[in-house]
Motif scaffolding. Sequence first.
Motif, PDB file in Angstrom:
ATOM      1  N   THR A   1       0.861  -1.122  -0.196  1.00  0.00           N
ATOM      2  CA  THR A   1      -0.429  -0.029  -0.137  1.00  0.00           C
ATOM      3  C   THR A   1       1.191   0.871   0.293  1.00  0.00           C
ATOM      4  O   THR A   1       0.270   2.259  -0.880  1.00  0.00           O
ATOM      5  CB  THR A   1      -0.755   0.133   1.402  1.00  0.00           C
ATOM      6  OG1 THR A   1      -0.104  -0.443   2.627  1.00  0.00           O
ATOM      7  CG2 THR A   1      -2.039  -1.346   1.673  1.00  0.00           C
ATOM      8  N   SER A   2       2.138   0.700   1.178  1.00  0.00           N
ATOM      9  CA  SER A   2       2.591   2.619   0.578  1.00  0.00           C
ATOM     10  C   SER A   2       3.709   2.435  -0.917  1.00  0.00           C
ATOM     11  O   SER A   2       3.355   3.508  -1.061  1.00  0.00           O
ATOM     12  CB  SER A   2       4.150   1.886   1.818  1.00  0.00           C
ATOM     13  OG  SER A   2       5.029   3.244   1.752  1.00  0.00           O
TER      14      SER A   2
ATOM     15  N   LEU B   1      -6.377   3.118  -3.100  1.00  0.00           N
ATOM     16  CA  LEU B   1      -6.192   3.177  -2.117  1.00  0.00           C
ATOM     17  C   LEU B   1      -7.309   3.494  -0.985  1.00  0.00           C
ATOM     18  O   LEU B   1      -7.264   3.667   0.816  1.00  0.00           O
ATOM     19  CB  LEU B   1      -4.490   3.335  -1.670  1.00  0.00           C
ATOM     20  CG  LEU B   1      -3.420   2.908  -2.019  1.00  0.00           C
ATOM     21  CD1 LEU B   1      -2.660   4.051  -1.811  1.00  0.00           C
ATOM     22  CD2 LEU B   1      -3.495   1.562  -1.401  1.00  0.00           C
TER      23      LEU B   1
ATOM     24  N   ALA C   1       0.774   3.484  -3.194  1.00  0.00           N
ATOM     25  CA  ALA C   1       0.493   5.758  -2.716  1.00  0.00           C
ATOM     26  C   ALA C   1       1.011   6.571  -3.576  1.00  0.00           C
ATOM     27  O   ALA C   1       1.490   7.537  -3.487  1.00  0.00           O
ATOM     28  CB  ALA C   1       0.836   5.676  -0.809  1.00  0.00           C
ATOM     29  N   GLN C   2       2.729   5.885  -3.881  1.00  0.00           N
ATOM     30  CA  GLN C   2       3.539   7.068  -4.358  1.00  0.00           C
ATOM     31  C   GLN C   2       3.316   6.670  -5.826  1.00  0.00           C
ATOM     32  O   GLN C   2       4.408   7.131  -6.871  1.00  0.00           O
ATOM     33  CB  GLN C   2       5.207   6.176  -3.872  1.00  0.00           C
ATOM     34  CG  GLN C   2       5.510   5.751  -2.276  1.00  0.00           C
ATOM     35  CD  GLN C   2       5.064   7.018  -1.867  1.00  0.00           C
ATOM     36  OE1 GLN C   2       5.483   7.976  -3.197  1.00  0.00           O
ATOM     37  NE2 GLN C   2       4.771   7.298  -1.145  1.00  0.00           N
TER      38      GLN C   2
ATOM     39  N   GLN D   1      -2.799   5.221  -7.007  1.00  0.00           N
ATOM     40  CA  GLN D   1      -3.440   5.436  -5.550  1.00  0.00           C
ATOM     41  C   GLN D   1      -4.951   5.711  -5.854  1.00  0.00           C
ATOM     42  O   GLN D   1      -5.483   5.588  -4.389  1.00  0.00           O
ATOM     43  CB  GLN D   1      -3.187   7.395  -5.781  1.00  0.00           C
ATOM     44  CG  GLN D   1      -1.643   7.687  -5.707  1.00  0.00           C
ATOM     45  CD  GLN D   1      -1.341   9.190  -5.121  1.00  0.00           C
ATOM     46  OE1 GLN D   1      -2.192   9.454  -5.818  1.00  0.00           O
ATOM     47  NE2 GLN D   1       0.399   9.681  -4.830  1.00  0.00           N
ATOM     48  N   LYS D   2      -5.598   6.147  -6.334  1.00  0.00           N
ATOM     49  CA  LYS D   2      -7.054   6.062  -6.221  1.00  0.00           C
ATOM     50  C   LYS D   2      -7.612   4.603  -5.663  1.00  0.00           C
ATOM     51  O   LYS D   2      -9.125   4.878  -5.564  1.00  0.00           O
ATOM     52  CB  LYS D   2      -7.482   6.156  -7.205  1.00  0.00           C
ATOM     53  CG  LYS D   2      -7.206   5.094  -9.241  1.00  0.00           C
ATOM     54  CD  LYS D   2      -7.658   5.272 -10.063  1.00  0.00           C
ATOM     55  CE  LYS D   2      -6.901   4.313 -10.868  1.00  0.00           C
ATOM     56  NZ  LYS D   2      -7.772   5.292 -12.784  1.00  0.00           N
TER      57      LYS D   2
END
Length: 157
Positions: free
Chosen positions: A143-144, A156, A147-148, A153-154
């Motif tokens: 997940t990290s 998450l 997120a990058q 990202q959408k």
Amino acid sequence: MKKFIAGAILVSSSTLAFAGNDLAGCGLGTAVVFPDANEWHEHVLAATTNGTSGNQTFGMTSGTLGCEGANGPLKLAQAFMEDNMDQLALDAAKGQGETLAALAEVIGVDAQDSAAFNRTMQSNFDSMFNADATSATAYEAMTSAMAQDAALQKYLG
């Protein structure tokens, strides 16, 4: 047998004392059968109903049965990773494979973003699947990494 049952009740009640009202999780037992559970034994029965009726997955993916705020696909992804760590690590190392595709599907990754998902999993393999990795640490690293990536990202939240 009586000692076993008494021990199970004792463990359940002590766990409930520390876990608060969210121990039973979401599902049929929490939302329908014991919606107003206040006593420890009601929480145990709600959790047992949730666990034995096999409806939490449905609740998480559909956002029903008290699972509305459970971030369904990601919770399901975490369980998927726990059950498929070895094969997922092999596929992530290659950047492709059935288990990796299944994880992307569980998360809800659109077809146009699957290549980005595969690349992200492959390029972050070392942080996700190191020697001390557990499904929880692999999930956090995934997940990290997502997120990058602007395209991922959408998914998450």
